[in-house]
Design an enzyme around this catalytic site. Structure first.
Site, mmCIF file in Angstrom:
data_model
loop_
_atom_site.group_PDB
_atom_site.id
_atom_site.type_symbol
_atom_site.label_atom_id
_atom_site.label_comp_id
_atom_site.label_asym_id
_atom_site.label_seq_id
_atom_site.Cartn_x
_atom_site.Cartn_y
_atom_site.Cartn_z
ATOM 1 N N ASN A 212 -2.348 -8.857 -11.009
ATOM 2 C CA ASN A 212 -3.386 -7.974 -10.462
ATOM 3 C C ASN A 212 -4.111 -7.302 -11.619
ATOM 4 O O ASN A 212 -3.790 -7.547 -12.782
ATOM 5 C CB ASN A 212 -2.765 -6.953 -9.492
ATOM 6 C CG ASN A 212 -1.736 -6.087 -10.185
ATOM 7 O OD1 ASN A 212 -2.055 -5.339 -11.096
ATOM 8 N ND2 ASN A 212 -0.482 -6.209 -9.766
ATOM 9 N N ASP A 280 3.603 -7.384 -4.579
ATOM 10 C CA ASP A 280 4.431 -7.269 -3.375
ATOM 11 C C ASP A 280 5.225 -8.532 -3.090
ATOM 12 O O ASP A 280 6.260 -8.472 -2.449
ATOM 13 C CB ASP A 280 3.539 -6.930 -2.176
ATOM 14 C CG ASP A 280 2.979 -5.530 -2.297
ATOM 15 O OD1 ASP A 280 3.764 -4.624 -2.632
ATOM 16 O OD2 ASP A 280 1.766 -5.335 -2.103
ATOM 17 N N PRO A 305 11.374 -6.457 -4.288
ATOM 18 C CA PRO A 305 11.977 -5.153 -3.973
ATOM 19 C C PRO A 305 10.945 -4.050 -4.167
ATOM 20 O O PRO A 305 10.065 -4.166 -5.037
ATOM 21 C CB PRO A 305 13.100 -5.023 -5.016
ATOM 22 C CG PRO A 305 12.732 -5.961 -6.112
ATOM 23 C CD PRO A 305 11.946 -7.068 -5.485
ATOM 24 N N ASP A 306 11.020 -3.001 -3.361
ATOM 25 C CA ASP A 306 10.155 -1.842 -3.579
ATOM 26 C C ASP A 306 10.892 -0.899 -4.535
ATOM 27 O O ASP A 306 11.855 -0.225 -4.154
ATOM 28 C CB ASP A 306 9.823 -1.151 -2.249
ATOM 29 C CG ASP A 306 8.722 -0.121 -2.446
ATOM 30 O OD1 ASP A 306 8.816 0.685 -3.399
ATOM 31 O OD2 ASP A 306 7.749 -0.127 -1.672
ATOM 32 N N LYS A 339 2.897 6.748 2.922
ATOM 33 C CA LYS A 339 3.765 6.233 1.854
ATOM 34 C C LYS A 339 4.792 7.276 1.409
ATOM 35 O O LYS A 339 5.946 6.955 1.103
ATOM 36 C CB LYS A 339 2.880 5.849 0.658
ATOM 37 C CG LYS A 339 3.029 4.402 0.292
ATOM 38 C CD LYS A 339 1.893 3.900 -0.532
ATOM 39 C CE LYS A 339 1.077 2.910 0.289
ATOM 40 N NZ LYS A 339 -0.025 2.344 -0.436
ATOM 41 N N LYS A 343 8.475 5.953 1.735
ATOM 42 C CA LYS A 343 9.199 5.649 0.502
ATOM 43 C C LYS A 343 10.112 6.798 0.068
ATOM 44 O O LYS A 343 10.720 6.744 -0.997
ATOM 45 C CB LYS A 343 8.211 5.298 -0.604
ATOM 46 C CG LYS A 343 7.306 4.121 -0.235
ATOM 47 C CD LYS A 343 6.686 3.492 -1.450
ATOM 48 C CE LYS A 343 5.715 2.391 -1.038
ATOM 49 N NZ LYS A 343 5.579 1.364 -2.059
HETATM 50 O O1 C5P Z 1 3.219 0.157 -1.104
HETATM 51 P P1 C5P Z 1 2.344 0.267 -2.311
HETATM 52 O O2 C5P Z 1 2.453 -0.894 -3.228
HETATM 53 O O3 C5P Z 1 0.927 0.613 -2.022
HETATM 54 O O4 C5P Z 1 2.920 1.560 -3.063
HETATM 55 C C1 C5P Z 1 2.487 1.951 -4.298
HETATM 56 C C2 C5P Z 1 3.551 2.718 -5.016
HETATM 57 O O5 C5P Z 1 4.804 2.058 -4.876
HETATM 58 C C3 C5P Z 1 3.300 2.774 -6.490
HETATM 59 O O6 C5P Z 1 3.880 3.961 -6.975
HETATM 60 C C4 C5P Z 1 4.042 1.557 -7.008
HETATM 61 O O7 C5P Z 1 4.388 1.700 -8.371
HETATM 62 C C5 C5P Z 1 5.242 1.539 -6.112
HETATM 63 N N1 C5P Z 1 5.778 0.196 -5.830
HETATM 64 C C6 C5P Z 1 7.009 -0.186 -6.344
HETATM 65 N N2 C5P Z 1 7.529 -1.406 -6.043
HETATM 66 C C7 C5P Z 1 6.862 -2.261 -5.251
HETATM 67 C C8 C5P Z 1 5.620 -1.885 -4.712
HETATM 68 C C9 C5P Z 1 5.098 -0.666 -5.028
HETATM 69 O O8 C5P Z 1 7.597 0.602 -7.093
HETATM 70 N N3 C5P Z 1 7.375 -3.442 -4.978
#
Ligand code: C5P
Length: 401
Positions: A212, A280, A305-306, A339, A343
């Site tokens: 990205n 993602d 993983p998030d 979020k 989160k």
């Molecule tokens: O869900 P989204 O990607 O929009 O969320 C953004 C936030 O989540 C940012 O702080 C990003 O660094 C974090 N993030 C993460 N791991 C992922 C996706 C997003 O830490 N896989």
């Protein structure tokens, strides 16, 4: 930090001098000793008796006072301090300082001192924005004079604008910061921070990857700002063109999974700032380069993983403050609020990355700080300034004083 610090407080003539008694009280509560010089015009706003009662010291007013000079010469007065604080600092005293005038006790002490000087300007908005004052300010800053405030708001003269003297807690914070810095410390000394930055690259095959447009500028600036405030920072960075910040441990990774592992390895931490634009999805990596017709195989995606959500999970190792970023092109604030809850993080820095904002790769950012308490809209700032402001907020949240 202010315990046993000796502060020579010069009170010049502005209505903001009425805040000085409270300033002295708060400084003394923190263990500092305060000795005052009151200018002739300062004495129109606050009495020497008030300052003497609160500081517990004699107040000095006159350059040619035989008794004062016999007790404590003006040179000694200017040297027997750890810092000289001019609060309020009028346009007049700033001009005299810039020009090196010494026509009263205050300006003589300021010229004779070998100690650091901090000013808290206070004046009418037109006086503050006047090119003469701004030029004097620049001269003073180029001589390492520290400046706290002024802030914007209602002015005593009835006008509105920049020119209000910094509030007492701000002045105390600036002094504290000054002494911390002089000891190589910062408000985040002793705290550990993990910062993620940049994009991730998710390989499809030996030559292709999903990526990205994240440049890593914002995340790297956050790591730098936290380190400047004394935090022990681990920066987990995806592939970027940014140089490794000084004084920061940098772990270079490529994929989201590697970023997750590096962050887990860096635990425990007190602070997490997840500024990375983590992909993602990850394709199932092929050992051999895919052929043209293999589009379906290329997009055999699985969810990554998030990292932010994983680090923010409640539990004994949860960092005290977890900050995420939300880069959106629509419904910015609503998505950011969602979020925050989803989160389980404490703050979200939301920014609009629609086409035309130039955020990706650019040097400025217009962000909103979303917390459980509400939404703060910040002006458009350089990414460095956003990082510094965020670091300040983090320091205040973790050391409320
Ligand atoms: O869900 P989204 O990607 O929009 O969320 C953004 C936030 O989540 C940012 O702080 C990003 O660094 C974090 N993030 C993460 N791991 C992922 C996706 C997003 O830490 N896989």
């Amino acid at each position: 930090m202010l315990e046993n610090r000796r502060i020579l407080l010069i009170v010049s003539g502005g209505i903001a001098a009425v805040k000085v008694p409270d300033l002295i009280r708060r400084l003394r509560e923190r263990g500092a000793s305060v000795r005052c010089i009151l200018t002739k015009s300062g004495a129109e706003f606050v009495t020497p008796l008030t300052l003497a009662s609160l500081s517990g010291e004699k107040v000095y007013q006159d350059l040619f006072s035989l008794t004062d000079e016999a007790e404590m010469g003006h040179i000694r007065l200017s040297r027997e301090a750890d810092i000289i604080l001019v609060a309020p600092a009028t346009a007049n005293i700033m001009a005299k300082m810039a020009a090196g005038l010494a026509d009263d006790l205050a300006t003589t002490a300021l010229l004779a001192t070998d100690k650091p000087v901090m000013i808290a300007p206070a004046m009418n908005v037109m006086m503050w924005t006047h090119p003469a004052t701004q030029a004097n300010l620049q001269t003073l800053q180029s001589r390492e004079v520290k400046v706290v405030g002024p802030s914007a708001g209602d002015l005593a003269c009835g006008e509105v604008g920049n020119g209000r003297m910094a509030e007492v807690p701000e002045i105390i914070a600036a002094l504290t910061r000054f002494f911390q810095k002089s000891e190589g410390q910062g408000p985040l000394t002793g705290l550990k921070a993990i910062v993620t930055s940049g994009p991730t690259h998710e390989p499809i095959d030996p030559v292709r990857y999903i990526a990205n447009r994240s440049s890593g500028k914002q995340g790297h600036a956050v790591a730098t700002a936290l380190a400047h405030m004394g935090a022990q920072v681990t920066l987990v960075s995806g592939p970027t063109h940014e140089a490794d910040p000084d004084g920061v441990k940098v772990v270079h990774v490529e994929t989201a999974r590697q970023m997750m592992k590096a962050c887990s390895d860096a635990l425990p931490a007190d602070i997490v700032v997840a500024a990375a634009a983590v992909a993602d999805w990850a394709p199932a990596v092929k050992d051999q380069k895919l052929k043209k017709g293999d589009a379906a195989a290329a997009l055999n995606l699985s969810e990554n993983p998030d990292i932010l959500a994983a680090l923010a999970q409640a539990g004994p190792t949860r960092p005290k403050l977890v900050v995420g970023f939300a880069a959106e092109t629509t419904n910015l604030i609503e998505s950011a609020k969602a979020k925050l809850t989803k989160k389980n993080c404490d703050w979200i820095v939301a920014n609009d990355v629609s086409k035309g904002t130039g955020v990706f790769g650019g040097d400025t950012n217009t962000v909103h700080l979303v917390t459980a308490k509400g939404v703060e809209d910040w002006p458009t700032l350089s990414k460095r300034a956003v990082a510094e402001r965020l670091a300040e907020r983090i320091a205040t949240a973790l050391n409320p004083s």
